[in-house]
Design a protein around this motif. Sequence first.
Motif, PDB file in Angstrom:
ATOM      1  N   LEU A 148     -37.621  57.775 -52.576  1.00 42.81           N
ATOM      2  CA  LEU A 148     -38.720  57.256 -51.777  1.00 42.81           C
ATOM      3  C   LEU A 148     -39.545  57.858 -51.011  1.00 42.81           C
ATOM      4  O   LEU A 148     -40.610  57.457 -50.858  1.00 42.81           O
ATOM      5  N   ASN A 152     -43.591  58.077 -51.501  1.00 45.89           N
ATOM      6  CA  ASN A 152     -44.537  57.747 -50.285  1.00 45.89           C
ATOM      7  C   ASN A 152     -45.482  58.963 -50.405  1.00 45.89           C
ATOM      8  O   ASN A 152     -46.643  58.934 -50.051  1.00 45.89           O
ATOM      9  N   ILE A 155     -48.054  58.138 -53.199  1.00 45.51           N
ATOM     10  CA  ILE A 155     -49.113  57.107 -52.681  1.00 45.51           C
ATOM     11  C   ILE A 155     -49.960  57.844 -51.847  1.00 45.51           C
ATOM     12  O   ILE A 155     -51.025  57.524 -51.887  1.00 45.51           O
ATOM     13  N   THR A 178     -50.501  54.475 -59.068  1.00 43.47           N
ATOM     14  CA  THR A 178     -49.359  53.317 -59.104  1.00 43.47           C
ATOM     15  C   THR A 178     -49.805  52.047 -58.050  1.00 43.47           C
ATOM     16  O   THR A 178     -49.103  51.154 -58.369  1.00 43.47           O
ATOM     17  N   VAL A 179     -50.467  52.355 -56.983  1.00 45.50           N
ATOM     18  CA  VAL A 179     -50.397  51.174 -56.043  1.00 45.50           C
ATOM     19  C   VAL A 179     -51.923  51.153 -55.574  1.00 45.50           C
ATOM     20  O   VAL A 179     -52.587  52.087 -55.456  1.00 45.50           O
ATOM     21  N   LYS A 183     -52.354  47.634 -50.958  1.00 45.23           N
ATOM     22  CA  LYS A 183     -50.854  47.770 -50.971  1.00 45.23           C
ATOM     23  C   LYS A 183     -50.057  48.939 -50.515  1.00 45.23           C
ATOM     24  O   LYS A 183     -48.865  48.994 -50.315  1.00 45.23           O
ATOM     25  N   ALA A 184     -51.218  49.886 -50.476  1.00 44.24           N
ATOM     26  CA  ALA A 184     -50.616  51.266 -50.109  1.00 44.24           C
ATOM     27  C   ALA A 184     -49.708  51.379 -48.756  1.00 44.24           C
ATOM     28  O   ALA A 184     -48.784  51.756 -49.023  1.00 44.24           O
ATOM     29  N   GLN A 186     -48.596  48.707 -47.064  1.00 42.96           N
ATOM     30  CA  GLN A 186     -47.561  47.689 -47.071  1.00 42.96           C
ATOM     31  C   GLN A 186     -46.223  48.578 -47.685  1.00 42.96           C
ATOM     32  O   GLN A 186     -45.274  48.549 -47.158  1.00 42.96           O
ATOM     33  N   VAL A 187     -46.541  49.177 -48.865  1.00 42.43           N
ATOM     34  CA  VAL A 187     -45.477  49.968 -49.632  1.00 42.43           C
ATOM     35  C   VAL A 187     -45.087  51.179 -48.824  1.00 42.43           C
ATOM     36  O   VAL A 187     -43.771  51.308 -48.859  1.00 42.43           O
ATOM     37  N   GLN A 190     -42.664  49.671 -46.294  1.00 40.57           N
ATOM     38  CA  GLN A 190     -41.481  49.155 -46.752  1.00 40.57           C
ATOM     39  C   GLN A 190     -40.417  50.451 -47.137  1.00 40.57           C
ATOM     40  O   GLN A 190     -39.131  50.297 -46.797  1.00 40.57           O
ATOM     41  N   ASN A 191     -41.079  51.336 -47.657  1.00 45.04           N
ATOM     42  CA  ASN A 191     -40.292  52.398 -48.129  1.00 45.04           C
ATOM     43  C   ASN A 191     -39.835  53.183 -46.912  1.00 45.04           C
ATOM     44  O   ASN A 191     -38.617  53.719 -46.908  1.00 45.04           O
ATOM     45  N   SER A 194     -36.675  51.338 -45.530  1.00 47.65           N
ATOM     46  CA  SER A 194     -35.632  51.592 -46.438  1.00 47.65           C
ATOM     47  C   SER A 194     -35.039  52.969 -46.254  1.00 47.65           C
ATOM     48  O   SER A 194     -33.797  53.234 -46.355  1.00 47.65           O
TER      49      SER A 194
END
Length: 424
Positions: A148, A152, A155, A178-179, A183-184, A186-187, A190-191, A194
């Motif tokens: 993860l 990141n 990204i 990839t993103v 959405k960057a 947001q991802v 989320q990462n 996690s």
Amino acid sequence: MIATIRRFINQFFRKSRSINNKPLNALSLSVVIIIDIFILFNVFSGLDNISQWHLSPSQAYPCRSDWESYRDSKDQNNRDYKVLASAFERDPKQSQFQQIERDAEKDRLGKVSPICLNYAKLKDRVNIPENRKIQQNIRQKSDKVSSLEQANNNIRSQYDSTLLEKIAGQGSSQSINTVSAEKAKQVLAQNKVSISTLETEVSTLKESLAQKTESISLINLIKDDSKYQIINQEYDRASFWYPSIQLAFQAIFLLPLIAIALIVHRLALRKNAGLIALISFHLLAIFFIPLLLKIFEFLQIGAIFQFFLNIVTRLFGGLLFLVSYLYILLIPLVGFSIIKISQKLTPSSKSQVANRFKNQLCLNCAKKIRSHDTHCPHCGYAQYIECQNCHELTYKHLTHCKECGYLQDASPLLPSEFPPNTNR
């Protein structure tokens, strides 16, 4: 001293390339060299094997490296876990840590430190199925965290290019990233959540592993400063003496070979066995070469070097270059002493001539002749010379006339140094 060295070298090469003062032909010399190389290779192989007969300091104190790493670790929070994790490096199907260290003692001299054996025993107790399962979960979750974090980083590195694609009106199907820019964030968020969750779970698993009774015992042992001091002192002492022990074993291997070769060589000279004398001389040289190399190696890293190094350090502080002056003086003295000893072991020219006269051998080629022969029937060399006092015939190269006892001017020469035959 230079003349002595030159004479020694010349004598060495004459003896190594001739049989009864006759030079070897090319084929014979080649065979001798091949034999020398083969024997020298096996001598060094034997030296290597016997030098490993005694346990090395790292084999006698295998746990010292773990103790050193633990104390030098800058990651204070994870150093306990690293010690526990090292217990899982051994596959359960393989021998246990303690058994591996005990196996190192088999057919060898020296013992593994009891402290290290106890340390290995505690590591074996940690490496049980229940704990291995915890460790496996820790690794899996740690791998997810790493994955993860890498995502990141990708990204973030692609964020600027996704913005440019959006401004240019480029479709998502044509994007190389990839993103998308929308959405960057947001991802990334989320990462991060996690990652935080996984790190908490990893921390909990590590804590549960550390709370195990067997884990506590292992950590308490490695934290014991008194045990560390014992291990460190014994390791330093073993490191100090290990080169000396190796040299002693290597000498035990070489000295009997040198003694046998020397005895055979001297007997061959007396019996006029030229080929045996040549081979035994080569063996003597071959056995001496590794012995000298090991002695010089010992002087560089052994107990003597350490002794002088400690003296220089105490007297002159950081002026360790003074040790070089010591070796510049010491090594030539050692070499000179070896040459002097070798010269004493080698029969003198006078004794060689006397022995040949006594055994009724030719003074030049050392082959058997009759007592009344004035010339050698094998090489034609004249055995007699006219005495300067009584003018009777007396043996060449002996110091006194056999008729009147007058001291001859000519000093005895080595048979290999005899002048060319002019009386044939």
